[in-house]
Design a protein around this motif. Structure first.
Motif, PDB file in Angstrom:
ATOM      1  N   TYR A 119       0.798  -1.229   0.000  1.00 32.56           N
ATOM      2  CA  TYR A 119       0.000   0.000   0.000  1.00 32.56           C
ATOM      3  C   TYR A 119       0.827   1.273   0.000  1.00 32.56           C
ATOM      4  O   TYR A 119       0.269   2.366  -0.114  1.00 32.56           O
ATOM      5  CB  TYR A 119      -0.986  -0.020   1.166  1.00 32.56           C
ATOM      6  CG  TYR A 119      -2.059  -1.062   0.980  1.00 32.56           C
ATOM      7  CD1 TYR A 119      -2.962  -0.972  -0.070  1.00 32.56           C
ATOM      8  CD2 TYR A 119      -2.151  -2.155   1.834  1.00 32.56           C
ATOM      9  CE1 TYR A 119      -3.936  -1.934  -0.273  1.00 32.56           C
ATOM     10  CE2 TYR A 119      -3.133  -3.125   1.654  1.00 32.56           C
ATOM     11  CZ  TYR A 119      -4.023  -3.011   0.592  1.00 32.56           C
ATOM     12  OH  TYR A 119      -4.988  -3.968   0.398  1.00 32.56           O
ATOM     13  N   ALA A 167      -0.503  -0.978   7.193  1.00 30.52           N
ATOM     14  CA  ALA A 167      -1.557  -0.886   6.182  1.00 30.52           C
ATOM     15  C   ALA A 167      -2.037  -2.277   5.771  1.00 30.52           C
ATOM     16  O   ALA A 167      -3.246  -2.521   5.626  1.00 30.52           O
ATOM     17  CB  ALA A 167      -1.045  -0.119   4.965  1.00 30.52           C
ATOM     18  N   MET A 189      -7.393   2.731  -0.323  1.00 33.22           N
ATOM     19  CA  MET A 189      -6.014   2.858   0.162  1.00 33.22           C
ATOM     20  C   MET A 189      -5.104   3.544  -0.851  1.00 33.22           C
ATOM     21  O   MET A 189      -4.062   4.085  -0.494  1.00 33.22           O
ATOM     22  CB  MET A 189      -5.458   1.474   0.500  1.00 33.22           C
ATOM     23  CG  MET A 189      -6.069   0.855   1.747  1.00 33.22           C
ATOM     24  SD  MET A 189      -5.532   1.671   3.257  1.00 33.22           S
ATOM     25  CE  MET A 189      -3.938   0.925   3.480  1.00 33.22           C
ATOM     26  N   GLN A 193      -2.807   8.501  -1.890  1.00 32.90           N
ATOM     27  CA  GLN A 193      -1.834   7.541  -1.356  1.00 32.90           C
ATOM     28  C   GLN A 193      -0.599   8.248  -0.799  1.00 32.90           C
ATOM     29  O   GLN A 193      -0.049   9.154  -1.421  1.00 32.90           O
ATOM     30  CB  GLN A 193      -1.418   6.577  -2.474  1.00 32.90           C
ATOM     31  CG  GLN A 193      -0.447   5.491  -2.045  1.00 32.90           C
ATOM     32  CD  GLN A 193       0.010   4.670  -3.240  1.00 32.90           C
ATOM     33  OE1 GLN A 193      -0.161   5.071  -4.398  1.00 32.90           O
ATOM     34  NE2 GLN A 193       0.599   3.514  -2.973  1.00 32.90           N
ATOM     35  N   LEU A 206      -6.037   5.257   9.294  1.00 29.96           N
ATOM     36  CA  LEU A 206      -6.456   4.009   8.643  1.00 29.96           C
ATOM     37  C   LEU A 206      -7.876   3.650   9.032  1.00 29.96           C
ATOM     38  O   LEU A 206      -8.678   3.243   8.187  1.00 29.96           O
ATOM     39  CB  LEU A 206      -5.495   2.873   9.030  1.00 29.96           C
ATOM     40  CG  LEU A 206      -4.109   2.928   8.386  1.00 29.96           C
ATOM     41  CD1 LEU A 206      -3.180   1.908   9.030  1.00 29.96           C
ATOM     42  CD2 LEU A 206      -4.200   2.681   6.876  1.00 29.96           C
TER      43      LEU A 206
END
Length: 307
Positions: A119, A167, A189, A193, A206
């Motif tokens: 991620y 992540a 996600m 980014q 998150l």
């Protein structure tokens, strides 16, 4: 006239005797002090040694967690999504169990797409933004399946926060508690980014992204999972399995970078920002697989028209 006799020696003898006694007393006191110092020194060494041992034990326990059960619905180390964007559910594996690779469709009627992602990987973001929507259409229509494998290759490239690891753990938390929302969370996600080398998202960020991506079920469980980093050991183990190989149902000996995209076991090495090129590769792979079978055809992937 002065008379000198034996009595004149007494003061001198008394002084010598007193001096000897004082010297002996001083020696005895020094010996006692030396013994006390040795006892304190030994005690200090023992206490210090115990403290060091305790510190080492804490570090070992903290940094080398026993590998616990993996997340539910990821028995293959990835989450498999099939027709209607429904997740193929599986039980969580026990710590000593080996992953169970997904059996690909050998009839050539359903295209098998597998994606290994980190991620923090910017190229993964490009691929998902370019191809995520058309992959969802193929899968929704039953023409393909997609299996997403979150791994953590860039853990040490996030300013010390281990963002890749956290992540991937968050993705595993969603897969475990709200699997049908996993695809949406995976795509979210890659929106805004974090850049490689940055601290990435915090655990609170998150969780906020979990909610923003449309996950509403079992949020309390997902919060605990993210805060406790429940599946960190599993992420590390899954990453090790990916990079040491072999990669199931393919000719790859190992995953050497992300994104690694496999279509019916063949690696896609084309453009990551051209949906037509990827669609052509998928159609070719589907055609080659179908030509070796005698199955009745079902809907096959078709390119998504450029907007």
């Amino acid at each position: 006239m002065t008379i000198v006799g034996p009595s004149d020696d007494r003061p001198s003898k008394n002084r010598r005797r007193d001096a000897q006694q004082k010297a002996k007393q001083l020696r005895d006191e020094q010996k006692k002090k030396d013994r006390r110092n040795r006892v304190f020194l030994r005690s200090g060494i023992i206490v210090g040694s115990l403290a060091i041992v305790a510190l080492i034990a804490v570090v070992i326990v903290t940094s080398i967690r026993p590998v616990g059960p993996g997340p539910a619905n990821m028995a293959s180390d990835g989450l498999l999504i099939g027709e209607g964007m429904k997740v193929v559910t599986t039980s969580a594996l026990s710590p000593e169990a080996k992953p169970v690779p997904t059996e690909p469709d050998t009839t050539g009627t359903v295209t098998d797409i597998r994606v290994y992602v980190d991620y923090l990987c910017q190229l993964c973001g490009q691929f998902d933004k370019t191809n995520g929507e058309q992959i969802a259409k193929w899968v929704g229509a039953g023409a393909a399946t997609v299996e997403i494998h979150p791994i953590a290759l860039l853990t040490h490239k996030s300013a010390g926060t281990e963002y890749s690891l956290r992540a991937a753990n968050a993705a595993a938390c969603v897969a475990d508690s709200s699997p049908d929302d996993f695809f949406a969370f995976n795509s979210a996600m890659f929106t805004d980014q974090p850049e490689e080398g940055s601290a990435g998202r915090s655990d609170d960020d998150l969780l906020a992204l979990v909610e923003k991506s449309g996950v509403h079920a079992n949020l309390a469980s997902i919060r605990r999972c993210i805060d406790d980093r429940t599946f960190v050991s599993w992420v590390k183990a899954a990453t090790d399995r990916a990079v040491t190989g072999p990669v199931p149902n393919s000719d790859l000996t190992a995953i050497k970078g992300t994104p690694t995209v496999l279509v019916n076991g063949k690696q896609y090495v084309g453009s990551l920002n051209d949906p037509k090129e990827f669609a052509a590769f998928v159609l070719q792979a589907a055609g080659e697989t179908y030509s070796t079978s005698t199955a009745t055809p079902t809907p096959t992937p078709t390119p998504t028209p450029a907007g």
